[in-house]
Design an enzyme around this catalytic site. Sequence first.
Site, PDB file in Angstrom:
ATOM      1  N   HIS A  83       1.257  -1.365  -0.037  1.00 24.03           N
ATOM      2  CA  HIS A  83      -0.139  -0.190  -0.042  1.00 24.03           C
ATOM      3  C   HIS A  83       0.880   1.113   0.530  1.00 24.03           C
ATOM      4  O   HIS A  83       0.943   1.847  -0.720  1.00 24.03           O
ATOM      5  CB  HIS A  83      -0.826  -0.254   1.211  1.00 24.03           C
ATOM      6  CG  HIS A  83      -1.593  -1.206   1.359  1.00 24.03           C
ATOM      7  ND1 HIS A  83      -2.907  -1.532   2.967  1.00 24.03           N
ATOM      8  CD2 HIS A  83      -2.092  -2.524   0.530  1.00 24.03           C
ATOM      9  CE1 HIS A  83      -2.777  -2.842   2.527  1.00 24.03           C
ATOM     10  NE2 HIS A  83      -3.244  -2.709   0.983  1.00 24.03           N
ATOM     11  N   HIS A 240      -9.327  -1.708  -4.289  1.00 25.29           N
ATOM     12  CA  HIS A 240      -7.714  -1.714  -3.679  1.00 25.29           C
ATOM     13  C   HIS A 240      -7.094  -3.292  -4.392  1.00 25.29           C
ATOM     14  O   HIS A 240      -6.113  -2.881  -4.321  1.00 25.29           O
ATOM     15  CB  HIS A 240      -8.498  -2.902  -2.251  1.00 25.29           C
ATOM     16  CG  HIS A 240      -8.242  -2.768  -1.179  1.00 25.29           C
ATOM     17  ND1 HIS A 240      -7.169  -1.920  -0.878  1.00 25.29           N
ATOM     18  CD2 HIS A 240      -7.126  -4.362  -1.265  1.00 25.29           C
ATOM     19  CE1 HIS A 240      -6.246  -2.339  -0.524  1.00 25.29           C
ATOM     20  NE2 HIS A 240      -5.794  -3.952  -0.623  1.00 25.29           N
ATOM     21  N   ASP A 244      -3.329  -2.876  -4.937  1.00 30.33           N
ATOM     22  CA  ASP A 244      -2.330  -3.951  -4.657  1.00 30.33           C
ATOM     23  C   ASP A 244      -1.510  -4.345  -5.694  1.00 30.33           C
ATOM     24  O   ASP A 244      -0.517  -3.886  -5.700  1.00 30.33           O
ATOM     25  CB  ASP A 244      -3.269  -4.788  -4.666  1.00 30.33           C
ATOM     26  CG  ASP A 244      -3.669  -5.416  -2.636  1.00 30.33           C
ATOM     27  OD1 ASP A 244      -3.221  -4.378  -1.551  1.00 30.33           O
ATOM     28  OD2 ASP A 244      -4.354  -6.140  -2.589  1.00 30.33           O
ATOM     29  N   HIS A 267      -0.621 -11.240  -5.460  1.00 27.41           N
ATOM     30  CA  HIS A 267       0.869 -10.414  -5.021  1.00 27.41           C
ATOM     31  C   HIS A 267       1.520 -11.334  -5.923  1.00 27.41           C
ATOM     32  O   HIS A 267       2.247 -10.665  -6.784  1.00 27.41           O
ATOM     33  CB  HIS A 267       0.878 -10.467  -3.200  1.00 27.41           C
ATOM     34  CG  HIS A 267      -0.005  -9.391  -2.660  1.00 27.41           C
ATOM     35  ND1 HIS A 267      -0.385  -7.796  -3.206  1.00 27.41           N
ATOM     36  CD2 HIS A 267      -1.267  -9.339  -1.931  1.00 27.41           C
ATOM     37  CE1 HIS A 267      -0.775  -7.719  -2.156  1.00 27.41           C
ATOM     38  NE2 HIS A 267      -1.319  -8.359  -1.532  1.00 27.41           N
TER      39      HIS A 267
HETATM   40 ZN    ZN Z   1      -3.764  -4.673  -0.156  1.00 28.98          ZN
END
Ligand code: ZN
Length: 309
Positions: A83, A240, A244, A267
């Site tokens: 973030h 969101h 990311d 991720h």
């Molecule tokens: Zn996040």
Amino acid sequence: MLGEITAPLQQTLKTAIGCRGVGLHSGRRVAMNLLPAASGTGIVFRRIDTGVEILANWINAVESARCTALSDGEVTSVGTVEHLMAALAGTEIDNAIVELDGPEVPIMDGSAAPFVFLIECAGIVEQDAPRRAIEVLKSVSVVADGAMAVLSPDHRFSMSFEIDFESSLIRRQVKSVVVDVGAFKSELSRARTFGLLDEVSRLREAGLARGGSLDNVIVVNGDQVLNTGGLRYDDEFVRHKMLDAVGDLYLAGAPIIGHFRGVRSGHAHTRRLLAALFADPEAWGYTTPAPTFRPVVLDQPDVRARVRA
Ligand SMILES: [Zn+2]
């Protein structure tokens, strides 16, 4: 209108600025300082409790449950960098030192907005070297675990993302954004991290999300959001995921000029996508971002002189 067309310059913070918070996974209190850094430095995390510095680069990214962590390859790591990295990318900070006195970046409110606020309070200054960007020249993709992440050529940094959750509140959400400073701040920066209630309970049992609370995670139970105040955007969840991805992609080491497409990706997919990009020398190249028009701001005496003349 008077002005000049110039190549964008690298940027850093005008002054140091700090904050305190709790680590989402460790639950530890941590103090963080953002410091200006010389051109060419990149983003460097400095653990002042161990003296170790780690460059924010995908090479140093490690598999970590539910967050992006960086490691020095030995014992020191920095968790939940994504973030903050998104805020640095979104405000076009090329160079900064991030000092931490613990193992994790504070989660703040679960979004990038508190970091954008800090950066704006510190101020942003141009430096003496041109900005360098990474241009995607050929599509690369990662397909795994029912998810996909793709980087393909575009003349700017753009992103589209699709999520599909069984939760009746989240379901399928699709969004596309051209990620410039304004769009990052207004469309993505305030979107908070989220979890399903039973998943949050499992994470807690696994010793994760110890710092998690309704102050920093949207918790979804069935078709309800448990947080008072509800959602910040109707589709906060997909936003969101895009936030990311902006943060994870900044681990390329420079801004990306290209299109990122994520389908249920996370991720690990983004990290593997960067590895695939840099593994193929024909897939990318360094470039200078598009020149910007810089108007000449005349101060008042000059204007008066010109008018009198
Ligand atoms: Zn996040």
